[in-house]
Scaffold this active site. Sequence first.
Site, short mmCIF file in Angstrom:
data_model
loop_
_atom_site.label_atom_id
_atom_site.label_comp_id
_atom_site.label_asym_id
_atom_site.label_seq_id
_atom_site.Cartn_x
_atom_site.Cartn_y
_atom_site.Cartn_z
N TYR A 100 0.80 -1.23 0.00
CA TYR A 100 0.00 0.00 0.00
C TYR A 100 0.83 1.28 0.00
O TYR A 100 0.49 2.24 -0.70
CB TYR A 100 -1.00 -0.03 1.17
N GLU A 143 -8.69 -7.06 4.62
CA GLU A 143 -7.91 -8.16 4.05
C GLU A 143 -7.25 -8.99 5.15
O GLU A 143 -7.14 -10.22 5.02
CB GLU A 143 -6.88 -7.60 3.07
#
Length: 410
Positions: A100, A143
């Site tokens: 990310y 997630e």
Amino acid sequence: MTTATVLDQQTKEIIKATVPILEERGAEITKHFYARMFENHPELKNIFNQTNQRKGDQSKALANTVYAAALHIDNLEAILPAVKPITHKHKSLNIKPEHYPIVGENLLAAIREVLGEEVATDDVINAWEKAYGVIASVFIGIEKEMYEETEAKPGGWTGYRNFKVVKKVKESDVITSFNLEPADNNLFPAYQPGQYITVKADIEGEPYTHQRQYSLSCAPNEGYYRISVKREDAIGDHPAGVVSNYLHNQVEVGSILPISAPAGDFVLDMSDTRPLILLSGGVGLTPMMSMLETVIKEQPEREVYFIHAARASKYHAMADRVQEISAEYENVKSYVIYESPTPEDEGNYDLKGYINKEWLEQVVPTNDSAFYFCGPKGFMSAIYKLLKEQGVREKDILFEIFGPTTDITK
């Protein structure tokens, strides 16, 4: 998901002010973002589907997500329905928290490089940096829960696990099925009908690993996973499918395929007993077959309508199996639509051309039924429009999009 205590009002106002810009130039920004990120981090080409990159589908999907986040920055809960399928895909591709920051750094840089410093001022970039941090933390949190849930299942795993091809069946001129069992002969988890797995392919001559997601095409608990893959041939400027041709031409019984654990939120609701309408086009029948095979076992009295559209019989996979089921179960009705039937197809289809409103109204109950559909995007857009014209409620319309998320409702 909440931003009320995380993002200050000034930050949210700046984000909202960028909405018109993102609507106009979002795809340009995300296309530049991907080019920039792959230049700086070429190892990520092992994760991202390069075919979708060439076609521009992935950049458009990201642009839509960024635009939706900006539009709903006061209430990000509104985009949760769009976030869920993406997090399932991320889980299937084994996206990790460390990915990310890389995405964030390159996305912010792309915004500034495309829009210029006069538009993408320090205040704008700082606001988007804060917003991206909030959005990324939501994805990472969802997630993480998914990974933990998968690992907690008997035989569950994260990452990739080697499975062996134990059966290969040609279903039509373009679709072949592969039955897969664990190479280590240990337990592996069941799945929900409609879910998919990711196949990781290291193909000789290809500079990067390829990952492709394929729906599981049989009922759970069969003792194996089955995927049914359409071979993508080269057409005009559209290149042949690298992975689909590899599977069709090089993978045989005994071959080993690394796969991820089942994922996906397009799943059959087994608590629903209303009439079930399954519509598919082309290889979109794969999750429909899983649902059909499941419902006849677990809800053998449920009224089911299985409708499949193909170009002609030679492209029609699993036709015999569907006919067997509809012959055995009085409550299962099946219909075939051929776009361009050959003379040999005469008498083996129910409609020539395309599904239309009048025909659909005649063969299925549109009032208080559950509609599931999957297929090419054009097919899905047409089906969605037909169902809305017939007054089917939004909550009763469920579909799966192969590839990057796109809006078929427009």
